[in-house]
Design a protein around this motif. Structure first.
Motif, mmCIF file in Angstrom:
data_model
loop_
_atom_site.group_PDB
_atom_site.id
_atom_site.type_symbol
_atom_site.label_atom_id
_atom_site.label_comp_id
_atom_site.label_asym_id
_atom_site.label_seq_id
_atom_site.Cartn_x
_atom_site.Cartn_y
_atom_site.Cartn_z
ATOM 1 N N CYS A 1 0.917 -1.466 -0.034
ATOM 2 C CA CYS A 1 -0.104 0.140 0.053
ATOM 3 C C CYS A 1 0.838 1.156 -0.141
ATOM 4 O O CYS A 1 0.331 2.310 -0.245
ATOM 5 N N LEU A 2 1.996 1.164 0.575
ATOM 6 C CA LEU A 2 2.965 2.286 0.679
ATOM 7 C C LEU A 2 3.236 3.255 -0.620
ATOM 8 O O LEU A 2 3.164 4.535 -0.440
ATOM 9 N N ASP A 3 3.443 2.529 -1.701
ATOM 10 C CA ASP A 3 3.569 3.368 -2.826
ATOM 11 C C ASP A 3 2.696 4.170 -3.157
ATOM 12 O O ASP A 3 2.668 5.542 -3.669
ATOM 13 N N THR A 4 1.633 3.585 -3.157
ATOM 14 C CA THR A 4 0.253 4.615 -3.396
ATOM 15 C C THR A 4 -0.035 5.637 -2.439
ATOM 16 O O THR A 4 -0.435 6.812 -2.854
ATOM 17 N N MET A 5 0.122 5.124 -1.187
ATOM 18 C CA MET A 5 -0.177 6.270 -0.058
ATOM 19 C C MET A 5 0.894 7.366 -0.098
ATOM 20 O O MET A 5 0.597 8.384 0.194
ATOM 21 N N LEU A 6 2.024 7.057 -0.492
ATOM 22 C CA LEU A 6 3.284 8.175 -0.454
ATOM 23 C C LEU A 6 3.114 8.767 -1.736
ATOM 24 O O LEU A 6 3.393 9.892 -1.801
ATOM 25 N N ASN A 7 2.062 8.707 -2.673
ATOM 26 C CA ASN A 7 1.699 9.561 -3.557
ATOM 27 C C ASN A 7 0.282 10.029 -3.322
ATOM 28 O O ASN A 7 -0.360 10.595 -4.304
ATOM 29 N N PHE A 8 0.014 10.239 -2.163
ATOM 30 C CA PHE A 8 -1.481 10.696 -1.701
ATOM 31 C C PHE A 8 -2.525 9.916 -2.297
ATOM 32 O O PHE A 8 -3.649 10.551 -2.347
ATOM 33 N N GLY A 9 -2.213 8.744 -2.433
ATOM 34 C CA GLY A 9 -3.515 7.911 -2.743
ATOM 35 C C GLY A 9 -3.989 7.285 -1.534
ATOM 36 O O GLY A 9 -3.384 7.378 -0.556
ATOM 37 N N LYS A 10 -5.094 6.531 -1.948
ATOM 38 C CA LYS A 10 -5.550 5.673 -0.358
ATOM 39 C C LYS A 10 -5.280 4.260 -0.465
ATOM 40 O O LYS A 10 -5.037 3.653 -1.878
ATOM 41 N N SER A 11 -5.139 3.544 0.465
ATOM 42 C CA SER A 11 -5.021 2.234 0.606
ATOM 43 C C SER A 11 -6.201 1.441 0.144
ATOM 44 O O SER A 11 -7.322 2.105 0.231
ATOM 45 N N PRO A 12 -6.298 0.268 -0.215
ATOM 46 C CA PRO A 12 -7.544 -0.608 -0.378
ATOM 47 C C PRO A 12 -8.262 -0.662 1.006
ATOM 48 O O PRO A 12 -7.851 -0.342 2.048
ATOM 49 N N LEU A 13 -9.354 -1.384 1.022
ATOM 50 C CA LEU A 13 -10.048 -1.375 2.409
ATOM 51 C C LEU A 13 -9.157 -2.474 3.486
ATOM 52 O O LEU A 13 -8.924 -3.545 2.864
ATOM 53 N N ILE A 14 -8.952 -2.067 4.415
ATOM 54 C CA ILE A 14 -8.140 -3.015 5.159
ATOM 55 C C ILE A 14 -8.988 -2.879 6.953
ATOM 56 O O ILE A 14 -9.755 -1.853 7.080
ATOM 57 N N PRO A 15 -8.660 -3.830 7.511
ATOM 58 C CA PRO A 15 -9.595 -4.162 8.865
ATOM 59 C C PRO A 15 -8.774 -2.962 10.112
ATOM 60 O O PRO A 15 -7.551 -2.936 9.898
ATOM 61 N N VAL A 16 -9.660 -2.203 10.665
ATOM 62 C CA VAL A 16 -9.121 -1.202 11.485
ATOM 63 C C VAL A 16 -9.676 -1.457 12.827
ATOM 64 O O VAL A 16 -11.204 -1.677 12.762
ATOM 65 N N LYS A 17 -9.604 -1.008 14.031
ATOM 66 C CA LYS A 17 -10.076 -0.908 15.055
ATOM 67 C C LYS A 17 -10.228 0.460 15.535
ATOM 68 O O LYS A 17 -9.097 1.054 15.977
ATOM 69 N N ALA B 1 -12.308 11.663 -9.571
ATOM 70 C CA ALA B 1 -11.767 12.286 -8.635
ATOM 71 C C ALA B 1 -10.971 11.562 -7.518
ATOM 72 O O ALA B 1 -9.775 11.831 -6.944
ATOM 73 N N GLU B 2 -11.455 10.429 -7.278
ATOM 74 C CA GLU B 2 -11.040 9.437 -6.118
ATOM 75 C C GLU B 2 -9.627 8.491 -6.679
ATOM 76 O O GLU B 2 -8.859 8.516 -6.034
ATOM 77 N N LYS B 3 -9.751 8.396 -8.123
ATOM 78 C CA LYS B 3 -8.317 7.996 -8.850
ATOM 79 C C LYS B 3 -7.475 8.890 -9.036
ATOM 80 O O LYS B 3 -6.351 8.419 -9.651
ATOM 81 N N ARG B 4 -7.730 10.169 -8.920
ATOM 82 C CA ARG B 4 -6.818 11.273 -9.358
ATOM 83 C C ARG B 4 -6.378 11.224 -10.629
ATOM 84 O O ARG B 4 -5.201 11.558 -10.871
ATOM 85 N N GLY B 5 -7.149 10.774 -11.505
ATOM 86 C CA GLY B 5 -7.040 10.906 -12.929
ATOM 87 C C GLY B 5 -8.179 10.323 -13.818
ATOM 88 O O GLY B 5 -9.223 10.333 -13.299
ATOM 89 N N LEU B 6 -7.802 9.849 -15.056
ATOM 90 C CA LEU B 6 -8.650 9.270 -15.895
ATOM 91 C C LEU B 6 -8.981 7.617 -15.575
ATOM 92 O O LEU B 6 -8.019 6.929 -15.324
ATOM 93 N N GLU B 7 -10.235 7.243 -15.707
ATOM 94 C CA GLU B 7 -10.702 5.881 -15.527
ATOM 95 C C GLU B 7 -11.200 5.459 -16.748
ATOM 96 O O GLU B 7 -12.208 6.184 -17.480
ATOM 97 N N PHE B 8 -11.192 3.905 -16.934
ATOM 98 C CA PHE B 8 -11.837 3.260 -18.193
ATOM 99 C C PHE B 8 -12.945 2.780 -17.719
ATOM 100 O O PHE B 8 -13.414 2.355 -16.795
ATOM 101 N N ILE B 9 -14.060 3.272 -18.438
ATOM 102 C CA ILE B 9 -15.628 2.950 -18.299
ATOM 103 C C ILE B 9 -16.042 1.959 -19.472
ATOM 104 O O ILE B 9 -15.937 2.432 -20.701
#
Length: 305
Positions: free
Chosen positions: A7-23, A164-172
């Protein structure tokens, strides 16, 4: 954990991690949930962790940074996941900030992206964009682009749009409605196995993935092909690859083990067998048969003297 899940490469580019368990601790109550994590800079310019929790529905009735979504805007966001235009948000100093608006498909969070942070390329996947296509993308519209080339060398066509969430273009593809993508949440972990970002992305793209070392509810391991079933709102598990035609009918070993161990079901062969079935097992072992016979043996009453 973030490093192990890549997850770190994505997060260090100000992206989000996938869904992960948190308490989380909410008013003294410990709550186990899922969330996406991101690095954000605070007022002191230091990085902090932002927690993006899962919402039941996008909060479109609440003002978004002072903007109240119209009924038409709500409809478009609910159906496509993107607003489809550039929205001018008014800042506290009275100036205007043009942004793209989308909904995070994993958390239902409304997300904004500054329009000046998005660069529209001249070429995508080998296809040249004309001025009309680039203008449409810049305005936030969905634009059809044909004759793109995949990594496999196969040509394909798809609509492109700023997300906006993907911070760029998406394929539909096939102009698939956004709500169909919302039917099933793609987990980051299945049967004790952490899914890679590629596996999660493949599931979201309705591709079949193969996962080894899954563990059923009785602790037995098995392998399975997995794909999304939108009609039933769940993930389907297969012993054989469902995307490829099989010349022979598979045996019921995998189905029997999964049904007995995980779903609590029984059949005549495994009735009264308490020990978990092993991979490939559809009949009780000698030890299991003895235990089964004991369970089925009628009890006799003694004679009081």
């Amino acid at each position: 954990m973030l490093q192990k899940r890549n997850c770190l490469d994505t997060m260090l580019n100000f992206g989000k991690s996938p869904l992960i368990p948190v308490k989380m601790d909410l008013d003294g109550i410990s709550v186990d949930t899922q969330a996406r994590l991101a690095f954000r800079k605070g007022d002191d310019n230091k990085l902090t962790i932002a927690v993006h929790g899962v919402r039941a529905q996008p909060e479109l009735d609440k003002p978004f940074y002072g903007h109240k979504f119209t009924d038409e805007e709500k409809k478009v966001l609910s159906e496509t996941g993107n607003l489809g235009k550039v929205l001018d948000l008014k800042k506290t100093d009275g100036s205007v900030l043009p942004v793209y608006i989308s909904i995070d498909k994993l958390t239902n969070e409304v997300v904004a992206l500054r329009a000046d942070k998005v660069n529209i390329p001249n070429e995508i996947k080998g296809a040249r964009l004309d001025d009309k296509q680039k203008q449409g993308l810049q305005e936030g519209k969905a634009v059809l682009v044909e004759d793109m080339t995949a990594r496999s060398g196969k040509e394909f066509s798809a609509h492109l749009q700023v997300n906006a969430e993907k911070r760029g273009l998406e394929f539909i593809f096939n102009n698939q409605p956004f709500q169909n993508q919302q039917d099933i949440r793609i987990p980051s972990k299945l049967g004790g196995v952490n899914l890679s970002e590629k596996q999660q992305a493949d599931l979201k793209a309705e591709k079949t993935i193969y996962v080894e070392g899954l563990t059923d509810k009785k602790g037995q391991q098995y392998n399975a092909y997995i794909r999304v079933n939108h009609e039933k709102g769940k993930l389907d598990f297969f012993k054989w690859n469902p995307d490829k035609a099989q010349e022979k009918t598979p045996d019921n070993a995998h189905k029997t083990q999964e049904a007995v161990n995980s779903q609590g079901k029984t059949n005549e062969a495994t009735r009264n067998v308490k020990e978990p079935l092993k991979p490939g097992q559809v009949q009780p072992s000698e030890k299991q048969q003895r235990e089964k016979d004991k369970q089925q043996k009628p009890k006799t009453k003694g004679i009081k003297v």
